[in-house]
Motif scaffolding. Structure first.
Motif, PDB file in Angstrom:
ATOM      1  N   ARG A   1       8.546  -0.561 -12.177  1.00 37.43           N
ATOM      2  CA  ARG A   1       9.637  -0.831 -11.247  1.00 37.43           C
ATOM      3  C   ARG A   1       9.076  -1.604 -10.039  1.00 37.43           C
ATOM      4  O   ARG A   1       8.090  -1.184  -9.444  1.00 37.43           O
ATOM      5  CB  ARG A   1      10.287   0.465 -10.773  1.00 37.43           C
ATOM      6  N   VAL A   2       9.725  -2.714  -9.724  1.00 39.91           N
ATOM      7  CA  VAL A   2       9.304  -3.549  -8.600  1.00 39.91           C
ATOM      8  C   VAL A   2      10.404  -3.506  -7.547  1.00 39.91           C
ATOM      9  O   VAL A   2      11.550  -3.846  -7.827  1.00 39.91           O
ATOM     10  CB  VAL A   2       9.047  -5.004  -9.043  1.00 39.91           C
ATOM     11  N   LEU A   3      10.029  -3.082  -6.343  1.00 41.32           N
ATOM     12  CA  LEU A   3      10.981  -2.985  -5.230  1.00 41.32           C
ATOM     13  C   LEU A   3      10.520  -3.896  -4.108  1.00 41.32           C
ATOM     14  O   LEU A   3       9.434  -3.716  -3.570  1.00 41.32           O
ATOM     15  CB  LEU A   3      11.084  -1.538  -4.741  1.00 41.32           C
ATOM     16  N   GLN A   4      11.333  -4.877  -3.770  1.00 47.78           N
ATOM     17  CA  GLN A   4      11.008  -5.822  -2.713  1.00 47.78           C
ATOM     18  C   GLN A   4      11.829  -5.541  -1.462  1.00 47.78           C
ATOM     19  O   GLN A   4      12.900  -4.934  -1.516  1.00 47.78           O
ATOM     20  CB  GLN A   4      11.272  -7.258  -3.183  1.00 47.78           C
ATOM     21  N   GLY A   5      11.308  -5.995  -0.325  1.00 49.30           N
ATOM     22  CA  GLY A   5      12.050  -5.892   0.927  1.00 49.30           C
ATOM     23  C   GLY A   5      11.772  -4.634   1.724  1.00 49.30           C
ATOM     24  O   GLY A   5      12.264  -4.484   2.845  1.00 49.30           O
ATOM     25  N   TYR A   6      10.975  -3.721   1.174  1.00 46.54           N
ATOM     26  CA  TYR A   6      10.621  -2.480   1.871  1.00 46.54           C
ATOM     27  C   TYR A   6       9.147  -2.525   2.279  1.00 46.54           C
ATOM     28  O   TYR A   6       8.278  -2.796   1.450  1.00 46.54           O
ATOM     29  CB  TYR A   6      10.867  -1.261   0.984  1.00 46.54           C
ATOM     30  N   SER A   7       8.881  -2.244   3.543  1.00 53.24           N
ATOM     31  CA  SER A   7       7.508  -2.198   4.066  1.00 53.24           C
ATOM     32  C   SER A   7       7.096  -0.750   4.269  1.00 53.24           C
ATOM     33  O   SER A   7       7.791   0.012   4.957  1.00 53.24           O
ATOM     34  CB  SER A   7       7.428  -2.926   5.412  1.00 53.24           C
ATOM     35  N   VAL A   8       5.977  -0.356   3.655  1.00 56.02           N
ATOM     36  CA  VAL A   8       5.455   0.992   3.874  1.00 56.02           C
ATOM     37  C   VAL A   8       4.849   1.040   5.269  1.00 56.02           C
ATOM     38  O   VAL A   8       3.971   0.245   5.611  1.00 56.02           O
ATOM     39  CB  VAL A   8       4.421   1.376   2.803  1.00 56.02           C
TER      40      VAL A   8
ATOM     41  N   THR B   1      10.557   8.775  -6.820  1.00 57.99           N
ATOM     42  CA  THR B   1       9.366   9.438  -7.359  1.00 57.99           C
ATOM     43  C   THR B   1       8.672   8.512  -8.348  1.00 57.99           C
ATOM     44  O   THR B   1       9.302   7.631  -8.953  1.00 57.99           O
ATOM     45  CB  THR B   1       9.728  10.756  -8.054  1.00 57.99           C
ATOM     46  N   ALA B   2       7.381   8.708  -8.520  1.00 56.85           N
ATOM     47  CA  ALA B   2       6.603   7.891  -9.448  1.00 56.85           C
ATOM     48  C   ALA B   2       5.289   8.600  -9.743  1.00 56.85           C
ATOM     49  O   ALA B   2       4.844   9.466  -8.979  1.00 56.85           O
ATOM     50  CB  ALA B   2       6.336   6.506  -8.861  1.00 56.85           C
ATOM     51  N   ASP B   3       4.674   8.233 -10.849  1.00 57.50           N
ATOM     52  CA  ASP B   3       3.298   8.666 -11.093  1.00 57.50           C
ATOM     53  C   ASP B   3       2.354   7.950 -10.138  1.00 57.50           C
ATOM     54  O   ASP B   3       1.461   8.551  -9.554  1.00 57.50           O
ATOM     55  CB  ASP B   3       2.888   8.369 -12.541  1.00 57.50           C
ATOM     56  N   LEU B   4       2.589   6.643  -9.993  1.00 61.62           N
ATOM     57  CA  LEU B   4       1.732   5.815  -9.138  1.00 61.62           C
ATOM     58  C   LEU B   4       2.590   4.864  -8.336  1.00 61.62           C
ATOM     59  O   LEU B   4       3.448   4.163  -8.888  1.00 61.62           O
ATOM     60  CB  LEU B   4       0.730   5.014  -9.982  1.00 61.62           C
ATOM     61  N   CYS B   5       2.341   4.813  -7.036  1.00 61.39           N
ATOM     62  CA  CYS B   5       2.980   3.826  -6.162  1.00 61.39           C
ATOM     63  C   CYS B   5       1.911   2.836  -5.727  1.00 61.39           C
ATOM     64  O   CYS B   5       0.914   3.214  -5.100  1.00 61.39           O
ATOM     65  CB  CYS B   5       3.609   4.498  -4.953  1.00 61.39           C
ATOM     66  N   ILE B   6       2.101   1.566  -6.070  1.00 61.63           N
ATOM     67  CA  ILE B   6       1.210   0.490  -5.638  1.00 61.63           C
ATOM     68  C   ILE B   6       1.896  -0.244  -4.499  1.00 61.63           C
ATOM     69  O   ILE B   6       3.013  -0.751  -4.656  1.00 61.63           O
ATOM     70  CB  ILE B   6       0.910  -0.492  -6.783  1.00 61.63           C
ATOM     71  N   VAL B   7       1.242  -0.304  -3.349  1.00 56.12           N
ATOM     72  CA  VAL B   7       1.822  -0.937  -2.166  1.00 56.12           C
ATOM     73  C   VAL B   7       1.193  -2.313  -1.998  1.00 56.12           C
ATOM     74  O   VAL B   7       0.003  -2.432  -1.706  1.00 56.12           O
ATOM     75  CB  VAL B   7       1.587  -0.084  -0.902  1.00 56.12           C
ATOM     76  N   GLY B   8       1.987  -3.357  -2.203  1.00 56.97           N
ATOM     77  CA  GLY B   8       1.501  -4.724  -2.055  1.00 56.97           C
ATOM     78  C   GLY B   8       1.452  -5.445  -3.386  1.00 56.97           C
ATOM     79  O   GLY B   8       0.776  -5.008  -4.316  1.00 56.97           O
ATOM     80  N   ALA B   9       2.181  -6.571  -3.481  1.00 54.97           N
ATOM     81  CA  ALA B   9       2.250  -7.330  -4.734  1.00 54.97           C
ATOM     82  C   ALA B   9       1.564  -8.674  -4.572  1.00 54.97           C
ATOM     83  O   ALA B   9       2.178  -9.733  -4.711  1.00 54.97           O
ATOM     84  CB  ALA B   9       3.697  -7.510  -5.180  1.00 54.97           C
ATOM     85  N   GLY B  10       0.264  -8.617  -4.250  1.00 56.20           N
ATOM     86  CA  GLY B  10      -0.576  -9.801  -4.276  1.00 56.20           C
ATOM     87  C   GLY B  10      -1.432  -9.775  -5.527  1.00 56.20           C
ATOM     88  O   GLY B  10      -1.067  -9.160  -6.541  1.00 56.20           O
ATOM     89  N   ALA B  11      -2.600 -10.409  -5.464  1.00 52.05           N
ATOM     90  CA  ALA B  11      -3.469 -10.472  -6.641  1.00 52.05           C
ATOM     91  C   ALA B  11      -3.856  -9.086  -7.134  1.00 52.05           C
ATOM     92  O   ALA B  11      -3.786  -8.795  -8.339  1.00 52.05           O
ATOM     93  CB  ALA B  11      -4.715 -11.296  -6.316  1.00 52.05           C
TER      94      ALA B  11
ATOM     95  N   ILE C   1       5.708  -1.809  -4.810  1.00 50.55           N
ATOM     96  CA  ILE C   1       6.564  -2.076  -3.652  1.00 50.55           C
ATOM     97  C   ILE C   1       5.967  -3.206  -2.822  1.00 50.55           C
ATOM     98  O   ILE C   1       4.770  -3.219  -2.553  1.00 50.55           O
ATOM     99  CB  ILE C   1       6.785  -0.795  -2.822  1.00 50.55           C
ATOM    100  N   GLU C   2       6.819  -4.152  -2.445  1.00 50.18           N
ATOM    101  CA  GLU C   2       6.370  -5.332  -1.710  1.00 50.18           C
ATOM    102  C   GLU C   2       7.281  -5.594  -0.511  1.00 50.18           C
ATOM    103  O   GLU C   2       8.510  -5.572  -0.632  1.00 50.18           O
ATOM    104  CB  GLU C   2       6.358  -6.561  -2.631  1.00 50.18           C
ATOM    105  N   SER C   3       6.671  -5.839   0.635  1.00 52.73           N
ATOM    106  CA  SER C   3       7.416  -6.058   1.873  1.00 52.73           C
ATOM    107  C   SER C   3       8.297  -7.296   1.812  1.00 52.73           C
ATOM    108  O   SER C   3       9.437  -7.293   2.263  1.00 52.73           O
ATOM    109  CB  SER C   3       6.437  -6.169   3.039  1.00 52.73           C
ATOM    110  N   GLY C   4       7.753  -8.397   1.247  1.00 49.97           N
ATOM    111  CA  GLY C   4       8.491  -9.652   1.220  1.00 49.97           C
ATOM    112  C   GLY C   4       9.232  -9.872  -0.072  1.00 49.97           C
ATOM    113  O   GLY C   4       9.122  -9.101  -1.033  1.00 49.97           O
ATOM    114  N   GLY C   5       9.979 -10.968  -0.112  1.00 47.63           N
ATOM    115  CA  GLY C   5      10.730 -11.325  -1.306  1.00 47.63           C
ATOM    116  C   GLY C   5      10.067 -12.453  -2.058  1.00 47.63           C
ATOM    117  O   GLY C   5       8.868 -12.687  -1.941  1.00 47.63           O
TER     118      GLY C   5
END
Length: 553
Positions: free
Chosen positions: A185-192, A15-25, A44-48
């Motif tokens: 919180r930064v979670l890598q390796g998961y693709s939405v 759970t989160a207040d806000l989920c940001i999908v993609g850790a680019g610019a 959350i970011e797909s790659g490592g």
């Protein structure tokens, strides 16, 4: 803080207040802007941290015409830091005219204006490490900056506006520690892979994310922001079910349309009567940032000629032509197989040379050994080993002869689009199919701007620009859709019938889903998009900070 992928159990719900999908610019800029807002933010970011060919392969897709568009796994990176891991660092803001409706430019006009972004551009400049928000020679330099064309005075073209250059900054490396030491919180390796709508069809109730080894989790957030890039953001929406049997955000068949890049090419020969009149290199501002003048077509001239925005730079002769007799250029041609694809294609195009021409390149290298040694010494010191890298290849020709490197706005075109193809990736998502197209207005923009420039030089009397007007369309499509500038596939607007998101980048069809990145740009401007992507992300972060703080979680 960074979460280890295996620390989240299969089947769990985060759970989160806000989920940001993609850790680019865009995603990292938003996370940094919200790290002290007292909100529970999940990035959350797909790659490592490093390139992973298996993850990168998720980007693969098909294109309608391989001559006009690069493979979809090129020019973008699926890893922490996104495509800032490979960008060139060129920064410049959009112009006021870019936001305005223009009766000669179909589908132009934004629901916001330049004034809405001006409060965020300075901070975007800082995040991109491009120095001060100063984009004219007078603003950026206390000392006189060398003129591009000494004495050239034109009402149609200015040489006073600048490009500023980032290090270039790898957002993943540069801001890793700040995120690690924050509450984000930064979670890598998961693709939405899917967004689930509520029963009423107006609210996102969950995002499903998967790993390549088969684990799956659900993210339940108050709001979601997709910051996955101009193509991948649209791909996720197309793969998610919306109301009425359409894809999410596609009730009016707008999603994926109006796909733009930029019109770019190198053309002609500019001859000047005295070498001391011209300077086409970089200078470092007082803050150490590399800056470069460019030729910019004025807003008044754009309106008079009925063209899109247009800029140009003085450039060395075409590398593939050994007639330039310049050792460093021939060396770059012979080293083409060792240069990364993203830069090699722009340097060399797809031209194949005869054995005789290749031999002439070898002769150039041998004859200009001193020039090559000087070039390589400068490159190693100021590019390879420097933290702030020299931005590009600058070669001063023996005679004052230059080509013109242009970069122009593309007209929004509903038939230029991305759709879902037939293939599936390793996570079961349908891959993209891209059909990038250009219009007669695009050709007119480049033709009219070049003709205007040639005429202005003729009035000046100290230089001449020779080119073949009949070759313009060929030159502007030589490299196809320009690089990694994926723009307009989920455009911003006030009317859901011809746009995907509103003025705050919220999806018209879901009250808690927002998009960040160049997908929302209604028009492309002449400018590289990264600086404006970051400014828009900061503006969106401000909006979400207010919205999410307005009521308790």
């Amino acid at each position: 803080m960074f979460l280890k992928p295996d620390s989240v159990p299969h089947g769990a719900t985060l759970t989160a207040d806000l989920c940001i999908v993609g850790a680019g610019a865009a995603g990292i800029a938003m996370a940094l802007a919200l790290r002290d807002a007292g909100l529970d933010v999940l990035l959350i970011e797909s790659g490592g941290e490093k390139d992973d060919p298996r993850i990168q392969a998720l980007y693969a897709g098909t294109v309608a015409d391989e001559r006009l568009h690069s493979p979809l796994d090129r020019y973008r990176q699926r890893r922490f830091g996104g495509s800032t891991t490979i960008w060139g660092g060129r920064c410049m803001p959009f112009d006021a005219i870019d936001f305005e409706p223009r009766d000669y430019m179909a589908h132009s006009g934004w629901p916001i204006g330049l004034g809405d972004l001006l409060p965020y551009y300075p901070q975007a400049n800082r995040l991109c490490e491009a120095g001060a928000y100063a984009y004219t020679a007078e603003q950026a330099f206390d000392r006189p900056m060398r003129p591009m064309l000494d004495g050239f005075d034109s009402t149609s073209f200015s040489t006073d506006t600048l490009e500023r250059f980032s290090c270039p900054t790898h957002f993943g490396h540069r801001y890793h520690r700040r995120l690690e030491n924050s509450a984000v919180r930064v979670l890598q390796g998961y693709s939405v892979c899917n967004l689930a709508l509520s029963e009423t069809g107006s609210h996102i109730v969950g995002a499903q994310a998967r790993t390549l080894d088969g684990r799956q989790i659900t993210i339940a957030a108050r709001c979601y922001t997709l910051a996955m890039g101009g193509l991948e953001t649209t791909r996720l929406l197309l793969n998610s079910a919306g109301a009425g049997g359409q894809s999410l955000g596609n009730a009016h068949d707008v999603l994926g349309r109006y796909y733009m890049c930029h019109l770019a090419g190198t053309i002609g020969t500019l001859s000047i009567d005295a070498a001391e009149r011209v300077w086409h290199g970089y200078e470092r501002a007082d803050d150490g940032v590399y800056c470069r003048r460019r030729l910019a077509l004025s807003a008044a001239a754009q309106q008079r000629l009925e063209v899109g925005n247009f800029i140009a730079r003085l450039h060395h002769p075409r590398i593939t032509d050994p007639a330039h007799r310049t050792g460093p250029l021939s060396m770059l041609y012979l080293a083409k197989y060792f240069i990364p694809y993203e830069y090699g294609k722009r340097l060399h195009g797809e031209e194949s040379l005869t054995p005789g021409a290749t031999l002439q390149h070898v002769r150039n290298v041998v004859a200009d050994a001193g020039g090559i040694a000087k070039f390589l010494t400068h490159w190693v010191r100021h590019r390879t080993l420097a933290a702030r890298k020299f931005p590009s290849v600058i070669v001063h020709p023996r005679a004052p002869r230059y080509s013109l490197d242009f970069h122009a706005e593309q007209e929004p075109n509903a038939e230029s689009r991305v759709t879902l193809g037939d293939g599936l990736d390793a996570l079961g998502m349908r891959r993209l199919h891209v059909d990038w197209r250009y219009t007669g207005r695009d050709v007119h923009t480049v033709k009219a701007a070049l003709a205007e420039f040639a005429q202005e030089l003729e009035k000046w009397g100290h230089a001449r620009f020779d080119y073949d007007p009949d070759s313009v369309e060929h030159e502007m499509t030589r490299y196809g859709a320009y690089g990694g500038h994926h723009i307009g596939t989920a455009r911003m607007g006030s009317d859901p019938r011809d746009s995907v998101v509103d003025a705050h980048c919220r999806l018209h069809e879901a009250d808690n889903l927002y998009l960040a990145g160049s997908a929302v740009f209604p028009t492309s401007s002449q400018a590289n998009p990264t600086l404006t992507i970051v400014a828009m992300a900061l503006r969106l972060a401000d909006h979400l900070k207010g919205r999410l703080a307005a009521r308790p979680a």
